[in-house]
Each structure stands twice: as structure tokens, then as C-alpha cells.
Design an enzyme around this catalytic site. Structure first.
Site, PDB file in Angstrom:
ATOM      1  CB  ALA A 158      -0.935  -0.004   1.208  1.00 37.15           C
ATOM      2  CB  CYS A 159       3.833   2.276   1.945  1.00 36.43           C
ATOM      3  SG  CYS A 159       3.120   2.514   3.584  1.00 36.43           S
ATOM      4  CB  ALA A 160       5.192   0.167  -2.805  1.00 32.03           C
TER       5      ALA A 160
END
Length: 89
Positions: A60-62
């Protein structure tokens, strides 16, 4: 950005401003790959739920960095260096 520059201009010289967002996407995906490769060694210490949540977090962060929804900036300030500071990339 303007608030940071405005608040610092009487105290510091902004020597460099760099966006690491696109690099951090790659970093997170490398961590994701290494975490899953190491899972057989880690599985006795962490639950399957932790694995799913950590994979979700990394991906999700990527994705957020890739979509440019979030950014990672490094700002280099000095008190003033004669000739400035040379930053190599």
C-alpha cells in the site's frame, strides 16, 4: 513547501531539496521481496496475520508513492556555507 522556506529563511540557507518518492517505491518493493523470501526463517516468530498485514502495509505504501499520493523529501539546511554545499547524486 512555501511554509518551510518562509519559516527557515531568516535562520538558514536551504542548500538542497530532493524528492526520494520514486526511490522509496522501489525500496518498499525490495523490502517486500526480501521479507517474503525470509518468511520461512521468520514464521516461527511472527504470525500469518502479521505477514499479511506487513505485506499489505509495504504494498500500500509503495502504491501510494508510485501514484504520488505521498512523497518523501530531504531538505538540507545550513547556516550559510561560502560557495554553497555541493550535493552529489
Amino acid at each position: 513547501i512555501s511554509h518551510i522556506a518562509e519559516a527557515s529563511e531568516s535562520r538558514f540557507v536551504m542548500e538542497d531539496w530532493h524528492n526520494f518518492g520514486s526511490d522509496y517505491d522501489k525500496t518498499l518493493m525490495a523490502w517486500h521481496e526480501r521479507f517474503n523470501q525470509a518468511w520461512p526463517e521468520l514464521s516461527s516468530r511472527y504470525s500469518a496475520t502479521f505477514r499479511r498485514m506487513f505485506n499489505y502495509y509495504l504494498c500500500a505504501c509503495a502504491g501510494a508513492f508510485r501514484a504520488r499520493d505521498i512523497e518523501l523529501w530531504q531538505v538540507l539546511f545550513s547556516r550559510g556555507v561560502e560557495g554553497g554545499i555541493r550535493v552529489y547524486r
